[in-house]
Design a protein around this motif. Structure first.
Motif, PDB file in Angstrom:
ATOM      1  N   PHE A   1       0.826  -1.202   0.000  1.00 58.00           N
ATOM      2  CA  PHE A   1       0.000   0.000   0.000  1.00 58.00           C
ATOM      3  C   PHE A   1       0.869   1.265   0.000  1.00 58.00           C
ATOM      4  O   PHE A   1       0.580   2.229  -0.722  1.00 58.00           O
ATOM      5  N   GLY A   2       1.929   1.262   0.789  1.00 58.69           N
ATOM      6  CA  GLY A   2       2.810   2.426   0.841  1.00 58.69           C
ATOM      7  C   GLY A   2       3.498   2.694  -0.480  1.00 58.69           C
ATOM      8  O   GLY A   2       3.619   3.857  -0.909  1.00 58.69           O
ATOM      9  N   GLN A   3       3.940   1.639  -1.148  1.00 59.61           N
ATOM     10  CA  GLN A   3       4.599   1.848  -2.438  1.00 59.61           C
ATOM     11  C   GLN A   3       3.614   2.292  -3.512  1.00 59.61           C
ATOM     12  O   GLN A   3       3.991   3.046  -4.419  1.00 59.61           O
ATOM     13  N   MET A   4       2.382   1.847  -3.429  1.00 64.54           N
ATOM     14  CA  MET A   4       1.383   2.332  -4.382  1.00 64.54           C
ATOM     15  C   MET A   4       1.250   3.856  -4.284  1.00 64.54           C
ATOM     16  O   MET A   4       1.163   4.555  -5.300  1.00 64.54           O
ATOM     17  N   ILE A   5       1.233   4.362  -3.071  1.00 59.80           N
ATOM     18  CA  ILE A   5       1.050   5.800  -2.866  1.00 59.80           C
ATOM     19  C   ILE A   5       2.309   6.576  -3.233  1.00 59.80           C
ATOM     20  O   ILE A   5       2.282   7.512  -4.033  1.00 59.80           O
ATOM     21  N   SER A   6       3.437   6.194  -2.650  1.00 61.09           N
ATOM     22  CA  SER A   6       4.668   6.958  -2.848  1.00 61.09           C
ATOM     23  C   SER A   6       5.152   6.902  -4.292  1.00 61.09           C
ATOM     24  O   SER A   6       5.564   7.927  -4.856  1.00 61.09           O
ATOM     25  N   CYS A   7       5.089   5.733  -4.910  1.00 52.72           N
ATOM     26  CA  CYS A   7       5.578   5.599  -6.291  1.00 52.72           C
ATOM     27  C   CYS A   7       4.677   6.334  -7.281  1.00 52.72           C
ATOM     28  O   CYS A   7       5.163   6.929  -8.241  1.00 52.72           O
ATOM     29  N   SER A   8       3.363   6.291  -7.051  1.00 53.63           N
ATOM     30  CA  SER A   8       2.463   7.006  -7.959  1.00 53.63           C
ATOM     31  C   SER A   8       2.652   8.525  -7.843  1.00 53.63           C
ATOM     32  O   SER A   8       2.624   9.236  -8.848  1.00 53.63           O
ATOM     33  N   LEU A   9       2.866   9.020  -6.621  1.00 55.31           N
ATOM     34  CA  LEU A   9       3.089  10.461  -6.444  1.00 55.31           C
ATOM     35  C   LEU A   9       4.409  10.892  -7.062  1.00 55.31           C
ATOM     36  O   LEU A   9       4.486  11.938  -7.737  1.00 55.31           O
ATOM     37  N   ALA A  10       5.467  10.115  -6.840  1.00 55.39           N
ATOM     38  CA  ALA A  10       6.767  10.461  -7.417  1.00 55.39           C
ATOM     39  C   ALA A  10       6.721  10.397  -8.941  1.00 55.39           C
ATOM     40  O   ALA A  10       7.267  11.271  -9.626  1.00 55.39           O
ATOM     41  N   ALA A  11       6.063   9.371  -9.482  1.00 53.12           N
ATOM     42  CA  ALA A  11       5.962   9.246 -10.931  1.00 53.12           C
ATOM     43  C   ALA A  11       5.155  10.395 -11.529  1.00 53.12           C
ATOM     44  O   ALA A  11       5.465  10.882 -12.626  1.00 53.12           O
ATOM     45  N   PHE A  12       4.123  10.840 -10.825  1.00 53.65           N
ATOM     46  CA  PHE A  12       3.358  11.995 -11.288  1.00 53.65           C
ATOM     47  C   PHE A  12       4.247  13.232 -11.378  1.00 53.65           C
ATOM     48  O   PHE A  12       4.180  13.993 -12.352  1.00 53.65           O
ATOM     49  N   SER A  13       5.086  13.443 -10.376  1.00 53.72           N
ATOM     50  CA  SER A  13       5.980  14.607 -10.389  1.00 53.72           C
ATOM     51  C   SER A  13       6.948  14.540 -11.557  1.00 53.72           C
ATOM     52  O   SER A  13       7.191  15.553 -12.238  1.00 53.72           O
ATOM     53  N   PHE A  14       7.516  13.369 -11.813  1.00 50.14           N
ATOM     54  CA  PHE A  14       8.475  13.231 -12.910  1.00 50.14           C
ATOM     55  C   PHE A  14       7.808  13.291 -14.278  1.00 50.14           C
ATOM     56  O   PHE A  14       8.477  13.558 -15.274  1.00 50.14           O
ATOM     57  N   SER A  15       6.517  13.046 -14.353  1.00 52.24           N
ATOM     58  CA  SER A  15       5.833  12.999 -15.647  1.00 52.24           C
ATOM     59  C   SER A  15       5.134  14.299 -16.005  1.00 52.24           C
ATOM     60  O   SER A  15       5.170  14.725 -17.170  1.00 52.24           O
ATOM     61  N   PHE A  16       4.491  14.961 -15.038  1.00 53.84           N
ATOM     62  CA  PHE A  16       3.634  16.095 -15.368  1.00 53.84           C
ATOM     63  C   PHE A  16       4.138  17.423 -14.811  1.00 53.84           C
ATOM     64  O   PHE A  16       3.789  18.465 -15.358  1.00 53.84           O
ATOM     65  N   LEU A  17       4.905  17.403 -13.757  1.00 53.87           N
ATOM     66  CA  LEU A  17       5.379  18.661 -13.188  1.00 53.87           C
ATOM     67  C   LEU A  17       6.698  19.065 -13.835  1.00 53.87           C
ATOM     68  O   LEU A  17       7.483  18.229 -14.274  1.00 53.87           O
ATOM     69  N   ASP A  18       6.916  20.361 -13.897  1.00 49.70           N
ATOM     70  CA  ASP A  18       8.136  20.898 -14.510  1.00 49.70           C
ATOM     71  C   ASP A  18       8.920  21.652 -13.442  1.00 49.70           C
ATOM     72  O   ASP A  18       8.486  22.694 -12.954  1.00 49.70           O
ATOM     73  N   PHE A  19      10.055  21.107 -13.065  1.00 48.79           N
ATOM     74  CA  PHE A  19      10.890  21.763 -12.069  1.00 48.79           C
ATOM     75  C   PHE A  19      12.354  21.550 -12.441  1.00 48.79           C
ATOM     76  O   PHE A  19      12.707  20.642 -13.186  1.00 48.79           O
ATOM     77  N   LYS A  20      13.193  22.378 -11.899  1.00 48.78           N
ATOM     78  CA  LYS A  20      14.617  22.379 -12.244  1.00 48.78           C
ATOM     79  C   LYS A  20      15.286  21.100 -11.734  1.00 48.78           C
ATOM     80  O   LYS A  20      15.099  20.700 -10.594  1.00 48.78           O
ATOM     81  N   GLY A  21      16.054  20.482 -12.606  1.00 47.37           N
ATOM     82  CA  GLY A  21      16.777  19.270 -12.245  1.00 47.37           C
ATOM     83  C   GLY A  21      15.934  18.011 -12.243  1.00 47.37           C
ATOM     84  O   GLY A  21      16.334  17.002 -11.647  1.00 47.37           O
TER      85      GLY A  21
END
Length: 291
Positions: A99-119
């Motif tokens: 359950f923890g990996q479902m939450i943390s991995c989906s949130l991290a993957a969302f950041s790497f896929s849709f958000l635009d930030f430096k680095g």
């Protein structure tokens, strides 16, 4: 050749083609069945030993099937060690990690896929690089860290270090990259928050990734051995893999009992794999080709 003979010739050719196709499928099924039995033979023999009295196991003749099946080996395995407690601990630990990996991995993957930030790309490369570091290389430093937190012999020491994984982040990111960025932008224009976008839009569209990740994570967490052995010291916190090691004895008569314990603990992992194998295969292949 008249019309009737031509029709009869076509029907005969069609029937022969159907028979050849059915014969080919039957031969393929028989070959797969034979190969399955060959691959599963060690597991089937272990199940046979689990029901076999010790008097039948230690004989000069090779007994593949018990002549007098008994449940005594399972009862002795439950009596010698608190196996039910170990199974409960493993279910709790594996479930929380999944359950923890479902939450943390989906949130991290969302950041790497849709958000635009430096680095962003550099950070993603660093996360992926951690997959090349074996767990044995960091186990001592992790042990010293959790020991400083006074977490030893507790549930948090078994769960918290495994609440995320680079594999899960990569798998979810590959699925998310298959969606156009305009989907996220349209949701933002409509006033959709990031969390609601993930919960209401992304997760329903990535059920195969969720299923694949859940099966993969649960089986890995269920089979953990080295870390639970290092950080737990009481029967209250032991997991099933450690408990099976406790069934081992210098007494040769305990082999059938130990195999019975092994059979009991592999049933949950095999059941999870059988139930989610389609999602696992679909998720792994889709994650490999999308993006």
């Amino acid at each position: 050749m008249n019309q009737d003979e031509l029709e009869k010739f076509k029907q005969t050719a069609v029937q022969k083609a159907v028979l050849r196709r059915r014969a080919g499928k039957l031969a393929l099924v028989m070959a797969n069945l034979a190969m399955s039995v060959f691959i599963l033979l060690p597991l089937l023999y272990a199940v046979s030993i689990a029901f076999m009295p010790s008097s039948e196991l230690f004989t000069t003749s090779m007994n593949l099937i018990p002549s007098s099946p008994t449940l005594e080996n399972f009862r002795q395995a439950m009596v010698k060690i608190p196996l039910s407690r170990f199974i409960l601990n493993s279910f709790l630990v594996a479930g929380c990690i999944t359950f923890g990996q479902m939450i943390s991995c989906s949130l991290a993957a969302f950041s790497f896929s849709f958000l635009d930030f430096k680095g962003k790309n550099l950070l993603f490369m660093v996360v992926m690089a951690t997959m090349m570091i074996p767990g044995e290389a960091t186990i001592i430093s992790n042990y010293l860290t959790v020991s400083g937190f006074k977490w030893l012999d507790s549930y948090q020491v078994l769960i918290i270090p495994y609440l995320t994984s680079a594999m899960g982040i990569f798998l979810f990111r590959q699925f998310y990259k298959s969606f156009p960025i305009s989907l996220y932008e349209s949701a933002k224009i409509d006033g959709c928050s990031n969390l609601r976008f993930i919960y209401s839009i992304l997760l329903p569209l990535t059920k195969s990734a969720i299923g694949a990740m859940a099966v993969y994570t649960f089986i890995n967490a269920w089979n953990m051995y080295m870390w639970p052995l290092l950080v737990t010291g009481s029967d209250r916190m032991r997991t099933v893999q450690i408990g099976i090691g406790m069934l081992d004895s210098v007494d040769s008569q305990s082999i059938s009992m130990m195999v019975a314990g092994v059979v009991m603990i592999i049933v949950p992992s095999i059941s999870v794999f059988i139930a989610g194998q389609r999602q696992l295969i679909r998720g792994m292949f889709s994650g490999a080709v999308k993006g």
